[in-house]
Design an enzyme around this catalytic site. Structure first.
Site, short mmCIF file in Angstrom:
data_model
loop_
_atom_site.label_atom_id
_atom_site.label_comp_id
_atom_site.label_asym_id
_atom_site.label_seq_id
_atom_site.Cartn_x
_atom_site.Cartn_y
_atom_site.Cartn_z
N ASP A 144 3.60 1.87 -1.28
CA ASP A 144 4.27 2.09 -2.56
C ASP A 144 3.31 2.52 -3.67
OD1 ASP A 144 6.50 1.29 -1.26
OD2 ASP A 144 6.79 -0.58 -2.36
N GLY A 192 0.79 -1.22 0.00
CA GLY A 192 0.00 0.00 0.00
C GLY A 192 0.82 1.27 0.00
N GLU A 248 0.50 -13.09 2.16
CA GLU A 248 -0.49 -13.16 1.07
C GLU A 248 0.07 -13.97 -0.09
OE1 GLU A 248 -2.80 -8.84 1.48
OE2 GLU A 248 -1.63 -9.32 -0.31
#
Length: 549
Positions: free
Chosen positions: A27, A25, A90
């Site tokens: 980046d 997020g 993830e």
């Protein structure tokens, strides 16, 4: 990446999301990822994006659920991706879903070198080193992350360094995702339809013939031959190549309703402009469309004015746009200056048998003992998809004796559902053309064209233009100096005459030898057409030898 064939074996054939976005997020959330998410949404691709800025120590169960229930995972590798344990967790889960559910994984290397991701080197490796320091006591965790990065970086994906503009990268990625989703769709025409794939390829080759202009293609054939099916298959396959697309089905039927054309125009603009409540300013909307490459299918067009009322002219559209028109009338395609006309042919025997079997037996082949009965149905339907579907449903789970009786009945009386579709073409004829059609159906099918023209001219039916219209409407064929008609259309013509005799109490035409015998032996009147009947029967039948009078 996983192939489309393997994806069809996945136990999760229906997914809640089309795409799961995995990204760092800090980046990319407010720039590249937000633009990518917007582009996916515009194409109606159901995309999961994690908008939470604060996370716990472990990825949440809702995130695990989202990953498991996505068809595709799109991983945006940025410089700081490997500094986030949540991103790496993830990634591990995504690769697990790839192995267990054949999920498609697509990496995007955003301003990082793929080899740096694979080997954890360069600036990307520096980020990972910081995380390593925090988890140096957990070697198994670090190993799983390293292996995941190495594996994911080896997949085919997109490298931002190969694109001058980010918008080009996003456009390319979205198009690729649409293509992959189409390949793995359970509604894919390859899986659901019969005899379509080869025709789709033929039409695709025609569509690719020109690209500098608005390209128009006509799909032409009589009712029930499969024009809409093939047009829909083409549309589903290539629509992702365009900035806007719309399939307007049943133009004939919709345009006959009060306000029907206005409704169709509203739907057209809404789909092409991707706006639910499009502004009702026709000129403005066309100006907006002039800068977009669009695909439009006008299905079941029966007159030139229907399409003209909807788009006025092809000049409104951007070059490389494509317009497909399905119709029963070739003259409509000529009026529109259609570049290529694809004539729909009947299905080959093996495809016809498979389509019929799917409806009659719920499998791709006939049940044991029904092979010969199925062959008789094939002879009757002659490869027309509508007839194969209708008769398959009609005969489903009926006994053999019923099949025999039904087939004999069909040879004399056309099934109502088939008649309803075919009769639309007949209803569009004028009185002279209707008479020609009925004469061919009752007497002249297979006769020499010159003899037929001479007879029709004597009858005052203006055969030159009449025959031309019937050919354009796919109701007859003239080949090798013979005039012929499909058996189903012949059945339609004879059924129309039968119904006329019921409604009026007399017959305009006779073709069955028993009926002819009654007229000739009992001086019965045949709707004041006895003279024409005698000429026609002498043309086709040798009455004395047939009836042994």
């Amino acid at each position: 990446m996983a192939s489309s064939s393997s994806s069809s074996l996945s136990p999760r054939n229906i997914n809640k999301y089309d795409v799961f976005l995995s990204f760092r997020g800090e980046d990319t959330r407010d720039n590249f990822t937000s633009h990518l998410y917007s582009a996916l949404s515009l194409k109606s691709i159901q995309t999961f994006i994690d908008d939470q800025l604060n996370r716990g120590d472990e990825i949440s169960q809702s995130l695990v659920y989202a990953i498991e229930n996505s068809a595709i995972s799109l991983i945006i590798f940025s410089e700081g991706y490997a500094s986030s344990r949540w991103c790496l967790d993830e990634l591990v889960k995504i690769l697990q879903c790839k192995r267990e559910y054949a999920q498609i994984v697509i990496p995007v290397f955003y301003r990082v070198d793929p080899s740096d991701v694979r080997n954890q080197t360069g600036p990307f490796g520096d980020s990972f080193s910081k995380l390593e320091e925090r988890f140096k006591e957990n070697s198994e965790k670090l190993k799983s992350w390293r292996n995941a990065l190495k594996e994911a970086a080896s997949f085919s994906g997109f490298d931002s360094q190969n694109f001058r503009l980010e918008s080009e990268l996003i456009k390319k990625a979205v198009h690729h995702i649409l293509k992959r989703l189409a390949e793995m769709s359970p509604c894919n025409y390859k899986n659901q339809l019969v005899g379509v794939e080869s025709r789709v390829k033929e039409i695709e080759s025609l569509l690719g013939a020109e690209s500098k202009y608005v390209y128009t293609l006509g799909i032409w054939g009589f009712g029930g031959i499969g024009k809409t099916t093939i047009a829909r298959a083409i549309f589903d396959k290539i629509s992702s190549n365009f900035e806007g697309s719309c399939f307007l089905q049943n133009v004939r039927e919709e345009s006959q309703r009060p306000g029907g054309l206005a409704y169709l125009r509203q739907e057209l603009f809404s789909k092409l402009l991707k706006e639910e409540n499009v502004i009702l300013d026709i000129d403005l909307n066309f100006r907006r469309l002039s800068s977009r490459k669009v695909l439009i299918v006008f299905d079941d067009v029966t007159c030139f004015n229907q399409v003209e009322s909807l788009i006025r002219s092809l000049d409104w559209f951007m070059p490389e746009s494509q317009i497909i028109i399905t119709t029963r009338d070739k003259q409509i395609l000529r009026n529109w200056g259609v570049k290529k006309i694809y004539e729909m042919k009947a299905l080959m025997f093996n495809h016809a048998l498979e389509l019929f079997s799917r409806h009659a037996f719920r499998q791709n082949y006939p049940d044991v003992g029904y092979e010969e009965l199925s062959r008789k149905v094939m002879e009757y339907a002659q490869g027309v998809p509508l007839a194969l579907k209708v008769l398959g449903c009609f005969l489903f789970e009926r006994e053999k004796e019923v099949w025999e009786d039904a087939i004999n009945k069909l040879r004399r009386i056309l099934h109502p559902s088939i008649q309803e579709v075919l009769k639309l073409s007949y209803d569009g004829l004028d009185d002279k053309e209707k008479n020609i059609f009925l004469d061919v159906a009752c007497f002249l099918n297979g006769e020499d064209i010159y003899s037929v023209m001479k007879f029709l001219d004597t009858s005052g039916f203006y055969p030159e233009i009449g025959i031309s219209v019937l050919i354009d409407k796919s109701l007859i064929v003239v080949s090798c100096n013979k005039i012929t008609m499909h058996d189903l259309l012949q059945g339609l013509g004879r059924e129309i005459v039968q119904q006329e005799s019921i409604n009026r109490g007399n017959r305009s035409r006779l073709w069955h030898h028993e009926d002819i015998y009654e007229v000739l032996t009992h001086n019965m009147v045949c709707n004041n057409e006895f003279g024409r009947l005698t000429i026609i029967t002498n043309l086709r039948y040798r009455i004395v030898s047939e009836l042994s009078i």
